[in-house]
Scaffold this motif. Structure first.
Motif, short mmCIF file in Angstrom:
data_model
loop_
_atom_site.label_atom_id
_atom_site.label_comp_id
_atom_site.label_asym_id
_atom_site.label_seq_id
_atom_site.Cartn_x
_atom_site.Cartn_y
_atom_site.Cartn_z
N ARG A 49 10.51 3.33 23.40
CA ARG A 49 9.70 4.76 23.39
C ARG A 49 9.80 5.20 21.97
NH1 ARG A 49 13.33 7.44 27.46
NH2 ARG A 49 15.18 6.64 26.38
N LEU A 50 10.66 4.57 21.36
CA LEU A 50 10.81 5.22 19.90
C LEU A 50 10.46 4.20 18.43
CD1 LEU A 50 14.24 7.17 20.39
CD2 LEU A 50 11.91 7.99 19.68
N PRO A 51 9.34 3.72 18.50
CA PRO A 51 8.87 2.79 17.49
C PRO A 51 8.95 3.33 16.21
CG PRO A 51 7.03 3.51 18.80
CD PRO A 51 8.01 4.05 19.49
N ARG A 52 9.09 2.76 15.10
CA ARG A 52 8.73 3.01 13.53
C ARG A 52 7.27 2.88 13.37
NH1 ARG A 52 13.82 1.13 10.20
NH2 ARG A 52 12.57 1.54 8.59
N ILE A 53 6.47 4.05 12.70
CA ILE A 53 5.07 3.86 12.54
C ILE A 53 4.55 3.22 11.29
CG2 ILE A 53 2.83 5.18 12.92
CD1 ILE A 53 4.72 4.59 15.44
N ALA A 54 4.05 2.31 11.10
CA ALA A 54 3.98 1.62 9.66
C ALA A 54 2.49 1.46 9.56
CB ALA A 54 4.53 0.17 9.66
N PHE A 55 1.94 1.67 8.29
CA PHE A 55 0.69 1.46 7.83
C PHE A 55 0.68 0.24 7.08
CE2 PHE A 55 0.17 6.30 7.62
CZ PHE A 55 0.10 6.46 9.22
N PHE A 56 -0.50 -0.70 7.36
CA PHE A 56 -0.81 -1.79 6.70
C PHE A 56 -2.28 -1.88 6.15
CE2 PHE A 56 2.88 -2.98 8.92
CZ PHE A 56 3.63 -4.00 8.23
N ALA A 57 -2.56 -2.32 5.03
CA ALA A 57 -3.72 -2.37 4.74
C ALA A 57 -4.77 -3.23 5.42
CB ALA A 57 -3.74 -3.07 2.87
N THR A 58 -5.76 -2.86 5.82
CA THR A 58 -6.71 -3.61 6.67
C THR A 58 -7.73 -4.39 5.55
OG1 THR A 58 -8.52 -1.86 6.32
CG2 THR A 58 -7.03 -1.79 8.04
N ARG A 59 -7.43 -4.08 4.14
CA ARG A 59 -8.56 -4.87 3.37
C ARG A 59 -7.74 -4.85 1.89
NH1 ARG A 59 -10.75 -0.98 0.45
NH2 ARG A 59 -11.64 0.89 1.38
N THR A 60 -8.35 -5.60 0.95
CA THR A 60 -7.73 -5.14 -0.60
C THR A 60 -8.23 -3.91 -0.90
OG1 THR A 60 -8.18 -7.51 -1.15
CG2 THR A 60 -7.97 -5.89 -2.88
N ILE A 61 -7.18 -3.03 -1.10
CA ILE A 61 -7.41 -1.55 -1.82
C ILE A 61 -7.13 -1.65 -3.35
CG2 ILE A 61 -6.67 0.95 -1.58
CD1 ILE A 61 -5.50 0.02 1.09
N TRP A 62 -8.22 -1.17 -4.13
CA TRP A 62 -8.02 -1.21 -5.52
C TRP A 62 -7.52 -0.04 -5.85
CZ3 TRP A 62 -9.03 -5.94 -7.00
CH2 TRP A 62 -9.71 -6.61 -6.37
N ALA A 63 -6.77 -0.23 -7.24
CA ALA A 63 -6.08 1.04 -7.91
C ALA A 63 -7.08 2.15 -7.96
CB ALA A 63 -5.73 0.48 -9.42
N GLY A 64 -6.56 3.15 -7.72
CA GLY A 64 -7.57 4.55 -7.57
C GLY A 64 -8.28 4.97 -6.44
N GLU A 65 -8.03 3.89 -5.49
CA GLU A 65 -8.96 4.33 -4.12
C GLU A 65 -7.96 5.16 -3.30
OE1 GLU A 65 -10.81 1.57 -0.84
OE2 GLU A 65 -10.21 0.47 -2.57
N GLU A 66 -8.72 6.05 -2.50
CA GLU A 66 -7.99 6.96 -1.61
C GLU A 66 -7.38 5.98 -0.34
OE1 GLU A 66 -8.03 11.04 1.08
OE2 GLU A 66 -9.84 10.42 -0.40
#
Length: 431
Positions: free
Chosen positions: A362-379
């Protein structure tokens, strides 16, 4: 940025020069630079602080307030660091050795002149600045100083490798006054995290996992490859090695718990979406980027807060509904960089549920992973109304308005909120 030796002596009301540094007494929570300023104000030498008779009257520019040109000579109104505004002085350009501050002053001036006229400003600034323009330049300089202080505070509090920078070249908004940076969940009243009781006995968790390592014990797959990239489908949980495991901190099954590794920038968006986050370096596809952290509260408390947030025009509630909707993460006042991540209908981040030292589903940690290559300067963005393939395991999803766009949405009663992501696949509304 140091200036010349200031021509005028510090005002007499700051006291006469003291011969002994033992007479120099200051409050206990002053920074090194503040202590140096106090020595100069009191005209007191202090070898321990690097203030000697030779540099006692060397002063530092805090920021520039005004500009004028008399005949062929340029002058700047200088706000001296450590001195009140009443001690500002006009100084000729030849006396200033603060190239960075001078460059930033003229950059701000040119941008404001362009904003006013809509035309490219002249190569040389006007001989005199009007009162409104001077007021803007002072506010901008003070804002930049406040953002620099906030940036130092954020980096002092972070417990991860990746540095944080702050930038606002859009408006005069300064740091959020009611936000505290944290690195992990802040547990609310009446909630207890149950610590894991056992760990793995693997010699090498990726190459030779004993009994399937920590994921195998929970009848799940190993989440990462040798480069630390997630190889599970969205919706499947990640079980990392924990504090009771025999493996070291560089174990390939310890990714999220090592924290943010990329240098990120919190910046002010130019299209009315408030603050956003962009990466300052390339992020590989499927790599871990950041966690979503905040206060863990009950769903009942989330309902109460959600009604307050609706009236205020914003909310940061994230339901932890991996198995049942019991707890919610509230990042409104306590959070990390993820507090500022904006929505997109075509995001470059994907949410995963992660379990490390606490195995309460009931208490997982929420992690964000990149869905594709993200380039420097990209939001960096993620979908606030994230949906996963129905064949996948039930996954955490956003169930309320998130971000600083000034929009409101009840955590239980969704309203139609216009989307500002601007992508070709935009759904036009968040919910």
């Amino acid at each position: 940025d140091l200036t010349r030796e200031r021509s005028k002596k510090p005002p007499s009301q700051f006291g006469s020069k003291r011969s002994s540094e033992r007479d120099c007494r200051v409050c206990g929570k002053s920074s090194w630079r503040q202590l140096q300023d106090l020595c100069r104000l009191a005209k007191t030498s202090c070898p321990a602080l690097g203030i000697s008779r030779k540099n006692l009257y060397i002063f530092e520019v805090d920021y520039l307030c005004n500009y004028k040109k008399v005949r062929d000579q340029e002058y700047y109104l200088v706000k001296w660091r450590g001195y009140p505004d009443s001690e500002n002085t006009w100084e000729p350009r030849r006396n200033l050795r603060c190239a960075g501050i001078l460059k930033q002053f003229h950059r701000d001036l040119e941008r404001e002149l362009f904003r006013r006229s809509g035309r490219r400003p002249r190569a040389r600034p006007p001989r005199h600045l009007d009162a409104a323009l001077v007021d803007f330049l002072v506010q901008k300089a003070r804002q930049r100083k406040a953002l620099q202080r906030w940036e130092r505070e954020l980096n002092a509090k972070r417990a991860h490798k990746g540095r944080i920078s702050v930038e606002n070249e859009v408006d005069l908004n300064g740091p959020p006054w009611d936000f505290t940076y944290i690195n992990e969940y802040k547990v609310g009243e009446g909630i207890t995290l149950s610590q894991v009781a056992i760990g793995c006995e693997c010699k090498h968790c990726l190459e030779s996992p004993a009994n399937g390592c920590c994921p195998g014990v929970s009848l799940h797959k190993f989440a990462y490859n040798a480069q630390g990239q997630v190889r599970l489908q969205a919706g499947q949980p990640i079980y990392e090695c924990n504090a009771r495991c025999r493996c070291s901190s560089d174990c390939p099954n310890r990714v999220v718990q090592r924290g943010i590794s990329y240098n990120l920038c919190i910046f002010r968006t130019a299209d009315g979406r408030g603050w956003g986050v962009r990466t300052l370096e390339k992020i590989r596809c499927h790599s871990f980027v950041m966690e979503y952290v905040g206060e863990i509260i009950t769903s009942e408390e989330a309902e109460r807060r959600g009604q307050i947030y609706d009236r205020q025009g914003t909310t940061y509630l994230f339901d932890l509904d991996y198995v049942e909707d019991v707890y919610t993460v509230d990042a409104a006042h306590f959070g990390n960089v993820s507090h500022f991540v904006n929505h997109s209908c075509n995001p470059n981040l994907q949410v995963y549920n992660v379990f490390v030292d606490n195995l309460d589903e009931r208490l997982p940690r929420i992690a964000f992973f990149a869905t594709r290559t993200i380039w420097a300067g990209e939001e960096l963005t993620f979908d606030y109304n994230m949906q996963v393939d129905p064949v996948d395991v039930e996954s955490t999803h956003m169930d309320s308005n998130f971000g600083l766009a000034g929009l409101a949405g009840s955590p239980r009663k969704r309203v139609r909120i216009k989307c500002k992501c601007g992508t070709d696949s935009c759904r036009k509304y968040l919910f």
